[in-house]
Scaffold this active site. Structure first.
Site, mmCIF file in Angstrom:
data_model
loop_
_atom_site.group_PDB
_atom_site.id
_atom_site.type_symbol
_atom_site.label_atom_id
_atom_site.label_comp_id
_atom_site.label_asym_id
_atom_site.label_seq_id
_atom_site.Cartn_x
_atom_site.Cartn_y
_atom_site.Cartn_z
ATOM 1 N N GLY A 80 -16.148 49.952 102.348
ATOM 2 C CA GLY A 80 -15.518 48.722 102.833
ATOM 3 C C GLY A 80 -16.064 48.330 104.191
ATOM 4 N N GLY A 101 -15.046 45.673 106.069
ATOM 5 C CA GLY A 101 -14.171 44.741 106.780
ATOM 6 C C GLY A 101 -14.154 45.109 108.262
ATOM 7 C CG PHE A 102 -11.904 42.842 111.086
ATOM 8 C CD1 PHE A 102 -12.741 42.233 112.000
ATOM 9 C CD2 PHE A 102 -11.159 42.046 110.234
ATOM 10 C CE1 PHE A 102 -12.837 40.854 112.076
ATOM 11 C CE2 PHE A 102 -11.249 40.659 110.301
ATOM 12 C CZ PHE A 102 -12.085 40.064 111.226
ATOM 13 N N GLY A 103 -12.346 47.274 109.957
ATOM 14 C CA GLY A 103 -12.282 48.707 110.238
ATOM 15 C C GLY A 103 -13.576 49.426 109.914
ATOM 16 C CD GLU A 128 -3.598 31.359 111.073
ATOM 17 O OE1 GLU A 128 -3.724 31.928 112.155
ATOM 18 O OE2 GLU A 128 -4.060 31.833 110.019
ATOM 19 C CG ASP A 145 -5.210 45.011 105.989
ATOM 20 O OD1 ASP A 145 -4.873 45.243 107.166
ATOM 21 O OD2 ASP A 145 -5.525 43.879 105.577
#
Lengths: 428, 428
Positions: A12, A14-16, A172, A301
């Site tokens: 993954g 993503g951000f992590g 948003e 997450d």
């Protein structure tokens, strides 16, 4: 000969996962990053793709390019099928089996319909580029069809937009749809006017943005109402079909419904046979590893983690990034203690010149908070080119009220045919 | 009361239809523009979307926005089913019937497989945004899979790219793929190198860019070969399958095949019951109307039209735009004579710093021609925002060799399974 080089597998980007990979770049380790997409996605701005303010390429960058400078990192386009802890290996969809000394699972979350996945057809969520361009198509097509619809009842339904969920994404989306449907398009259409549109935000709880202090929650409510959004609080959605939402006993004819009500972690807990919380997140140790497996970290997450006060950490980018950094340092032997989250504040945007920012003692709202939000989001955007492009788009949109990416792509012909999907009880 | 206001219906908002609509804006006419897409597409740059240099929104602008200022123009998202000349009406897919006093058919062309539409699966063409992102996905996925493929034969096939057709689109695609596969990606991958890739351009005729003078054709050939493209001239494609192209008797294992070999006009001739040429284009009068129907104009790629020397006009944007302008002037009673095409020159680009330009006596190649090409294309791009964004992307790509829009969207998992589609005889 040669020192021991640990093999680190990161699943993954993503951000992590990406943060862990960046921290392990140029270090004494062989790193493999596996992701089923070729791009890192800046998810916090995905709603702007869904509402035609930004292009997909503005908020996504090839993982390979981001990590190109690091010769000790390789990137694989693949997805994970199984973890085999006893062999310290992961099996991938392509059939490849890759061994690790350290495994970092950072596979994120998807939106959850609480077991009612059939709803995704009528009320799409926004987690991927395809999700966002799908919602963009629905919103823009609804406006196009409303322009030529002679039947007032049908036209009202086409111009009714319902967003389900009052967290940051829902707020948003509701604000951005209101701006798009009520302002940006007003001069382009001949038979629909800004007053024709109705944007409804539904939240089961009693407040918007539950993570924020009460004063900012109320400010958010006020800002949304100024934008023309109808906010329903304490309202349970009881049914969703192609052209209808039932909120309690009220039936609302709405052609466009967006789901922002819940997420479900990726199945890392299943892969590991580990205990999960109700969102499917692995209950990790204070050192972020799986119980009994100090060599398997779970972050972002996908992990259920608490701060020093015992409060659950939210599923946001700063948590994932700090966890990625911590795990990399741990693998490199540079830290021993448990993970501690440093909370630098909380931001949410509502629309043009409207946002809320909570930095503990300092709380901002309105234009000042919006400026902070813009700077923070452009700053963290991956890649210099994306930053420039996003700044340019925002400046353009701000000055002109235009939406620069108002493309309908994919199938355009048909409106979905009504097909009711009644729910048993409340689902929100 | 009130003067007579003619009703003008324009079908298709490509270069021709949009130009006609712009010229009729603010005039004494009620104009309806019908297009099945919500955006005008700057097709000459579509190959740059296919090769990840630009984003779709950079080269497409909502038709509504472009015409928003003109109160006498309305825009409908719909497509045409039939023309009923005796009633002076068009029937649309939505069921609506719209009357006209003047009809302008500007519905363009699609790529043609000469009756073998099943080939589109293996050798997609590039005419829409979806076509371009599909080709982008194929090219980028081929590189990704090549990175992990251990079998050398399979890997070579993944890294072989075949472009069929040596006109401007084929030349541009071959050059751009060569740059992408051989240069831009070289630092991002670990196991594939620029030398691994093979880019082949196949043309049935004996020269590239048939519309250009011989010296520039040779310059084009030389430039492509410098970029590493293998050019096969006088070579007929005899078979295409998922992983193979046969050129004459030579079999080439190639995972990515792009079709740029031919176009077919939209079925305007069928709608009108009019005579068509072999590309399906309506044989219009020198005044650009359908025979016996002075109130029905056919322009752009849908019309077969000759210049004063009796030479067929090419299917390029300047022809369509000049025709749109002429037709608008004719409807407004401002011109009587036949349409005359003014040829301002011919441009084709090959790659970074490489292009050819033919302005009659002045012929340019190399960097000078490329600069002319850049300026001309940015200048004609619709919308100030797109121009800025494209200039920024080009400057960035030029300086860094990067490709800013390298996203794989849509389904990413599977490689297509081989399924041969043998052809009877040559198809190019």
């Amino acid at each position: 000969m040669g020192s021991y080089r640990p093999k680190v597998v990161i699943v993954g980007a993503g951000f992590g996962g990406l943060e862990a990979a960046k921290r392990l770049a140029h270090e004494d380790a062989d790193v493999t990053v596996i992701d089923r997409r070729n791009h890192h996605l800046f998810q916090p701005l995905l709603y702007q793709v869904a509402t035609a303010a930004l292009s997909p390429a503005d908020i996504a960058a090839p993982i390979r390019s981001i990590l190109a400078h690091a010769a000790n990192v390789r990137v694989l386009l693949d997805s994970i099928c199984a973890v085999i802890p006893q062999e310290r290996a992961v099996r991938l969809q392509s059939g490849a089996v890759i061994n690790y000394d350290w495994l970092i699972l950072a596979t994120g979350a998807r939106h959850s319909y609480f077991g009612r996945d059939d709803l995704s057809r009528h009320a799409p969520g926004i987690k991927t580029i395809e999700d966002a361009t799908d919602v963009r198509r629905r919103v823009l097509l609804a406006l196009e069809h409303a322009e030529t619809e002679a039947d007032k009842v049908k036209r009202d339904a086409l111009l009714t937009f319902v967003v389900i969920g009052g967290g940051p994404t829902g707020v948003e989306m509701a604000g951005a749809i209101a701006e798009l449907a009520r302002k940006s398009v007003s001069r382009d259409f001949r038979s629909i006017t800004p007053r024709c549109s109705r944007v409804i935000l539904v939240e089961a709880g009693l407040a918007l943005l539950p993570a924020f202090p009460k004063s900012l929650q109320q400010e958010t409510l006020r800002s949304l109402e100024q934008l023309g959004v109808e906010v329903h609080l304490g309202a349970a959605v009881t049914e969703i079909s192609a052209n209808r939402v039932c909120i309690g006993t009220e039936r609302i004819a709405a052609h466009t419904i967006v789901w922002a009500a819940g997420v479900q972690a990726s199945p890392a807990a299943e892969w590991l046979g580990a205990a999960a919380d109700r969102l499917g997140r692995v209950k990790v140790t204070p050192e972020l590893h799986a119980p009994n497996h100090p060599e398997i970290f779970v972050i972002g997450d996908t992990a259920a983690c608490s701060n020093s006060h015992g409060e659950a950490l939210p599923g946001i980018a700063p948590v994932a990034k700090q966890q990625g950094r911590y795990v990399a340092r741990r693998i490199l032997g540079r830290t021993q203690g448990p993970f501690r989250y440093r909370d630098y504040g909380n931001l949410a945007t509502i629309g043009r010149s409207r946002a809320v920012a909570d930095f503990g003692r300092i709380r901002l709202s309105g234009f000042a908070a919006w400026l902070v939000w813009c700077v923070a989001h452009v700053w963290f955007l991956v890649g210099f080119r994306s930053r420039l492009s996003v700044m340019l788009s925002w400046a353009w949109n701000y000055l002109t009220f235009a939406r620069s990416a108002r493309l309908i792509t994919g199938p355009v012909q048909a409106l979905p045919t009504p097909a009711a999907a009644p729910l048993k009880g409340a689902i929100q």
